[in-house]
Design an enzyme around this catalytic site. Structure first.
Site, short mmCIF file in Angstrom:
data_model
loop_
_atom_site.label_atom_id
_atom_site.label_comp_id
_atom_site.label_asym_id
_atom_site.label_seq_id
_atom_site.Cartn_x
_atom_site.Cartn_y
_atom_site.Cartn_z
N ASP A 191 21.59 -25.78 -26.58
CA ASP A 191 21.75 -24.53 -26.87
C ASP A 191 22.06 -24.39 -28.42
O ASP A 191 22.54 -25.25 -29.24
CB ASP A 191 22.93 -24.27 -25.94
CG ASP A 191 22.81 -22.42 -25.74
OD1 ASP A 191 22.28 -22.07 -24.65
OD2 ASP A 191 23.39 -21.54 -26.89
N ARG A 226 30.46 -7.08 -30.02
CA ARG A 226 30.48 -8.63 -30.14
C ARG A 226 30.94 -8.98 -31.55
O ARG A 226 31.67 -9.97 -31.82
CB ARG A 226 29.32 -9.47 -29.72
CG ARG A 226 28.96 -9.29 -28.44
CD ARG A 226 27.87 -10.06 -27.77
NE ARG A 226 27.77 -9.89 -26.36
CZ ARG A 226 26.81 -10.46 -25.65
NH1 ARG A 226 26.25 -11.45 -26.30
NH2 ARG A 226 26.85 -10.33 -24.38
#
Length: 280
Positions: free
Chosen positions: A145, A32
């Protein structure tokens, strides 16, 4: 990735999000991080970490790093037993309590909403259930979030046909618009449902909760598994304080409050309830 760079990234992510990346996450982080670096002027992990260490990176870049590392795997009606419980028991109990408590509005919170499938699943469940229980009771959902990228997708409310394939066809027809032309193969949440959900960025363990009122239902699922025990305990304490007496907290089936000090009652697997305050 060098050991020193991995430890640096682990520490930086923990300080900003309390996400605890153990040794077994090294390959995931490397993959990532590679994707994130392609969006920067840096050619290597070493150069990227050097920039972060030097303090030349902005808070925005640190936020993008946390976005890249965060896991955002979700789908509509994930862990469907929770939505069955919400429909068959929680909303029934809350509608009954409303008559005594005089709650003007039913409030729900999806605390780690990712790309929106969870809060929209909650909204569909409420829209299908509440009119028969308390037709005059207004309701809304807050969805938060830590990741700006997934919040942007959630706000648009556009999903592929494959993404909504788990939703019963009659509910797809009632709550999604079908795309045509350039949007063929996609579905969009209908405005009437979409307007019930308000999305905002929130770091559950770093920010003050911005809510003036308590919630009747909180979904905080599959996020605590990334936190260490002290962070889990503090978060559960804060979530409990944010619940109305009689309100429900849903956590992921892979999570448990066993071993965590809390003041909630177990209602079902991975579902907890704040005790109803005794009458004066």
């Amino acid at each position: 990735m060098r050991d020193s760079d991995y430890e640096f990234i682990r520490t930086l992510v923990y300080e900003h999000s309390r996400i605890n990346l153990g040794p077994n996450k090294r390959e995931l982080v490397a993959a990532r991080l590679g994707k994130r670096i392609r969006g920067t002027p840096h050619a290597t992990v070493e150069a990227y970490c050097r920039s972060l260490r030097a303090g030349s990176a902005t808070d925005d870049e640190v936020g993008k790093l946390v976005d890249a590392i965060s896991t955002n795997h979700t789908y509509f009606f994930r862990e469907n037993a929770h939505f069955d419980f919400l429909r068959a028991r929680a909303l029934v109990d809350l509608a009954a309590c409303r008559r005594c408590e005089r709650w003007p509005e039913l409030r729900l919170w999806s605390a780690a909403c990712s790309t929106g499938e969870e809060p929209y699943s909650m909204a569909i469940t409420v829209a299908e259930t509440l009119p028969a229980l308390a037709p005059a009771w207004s309701w809304r959902i807050d969805a938060t979030d830590i990741c700006n990228r997934v919040l942007e997708q959630a706000r648009h409310g556009i999903y592929t046909d494959e993404a909504v394939s788990r939703v019963p066809p009659d509910l797809v027809h009632r709550y999604f618009l079908q795309g045509f032309g350039p949007q063929a193969g996609k579905r969009r949440v209908k405005p009437g449902l979409q307007e019930r959900v308000e999305f905002a960025r929130l770091n559950l363990v770093g920010d003050a909760f911005p809510f003036a009122e308590r919630f009747h239902v909180i979904f905080c699922r599959n996020v605590m598994i990334y936190f260490d025990r002290p962070t889990q305990e503090r978060l559960v304490e804060r979530l409990t304080a944010q619940l109305q007496p009689g309100g429900y907290l849903f956590v992921g089936h892979s999570e448990s409050l066993t071993g965590i000090h809390h003041a909630l009652q177990t209602a079902a697997p991975a579902i907890y309830r704040r005790a109803i305050a005794p009458a004066p």
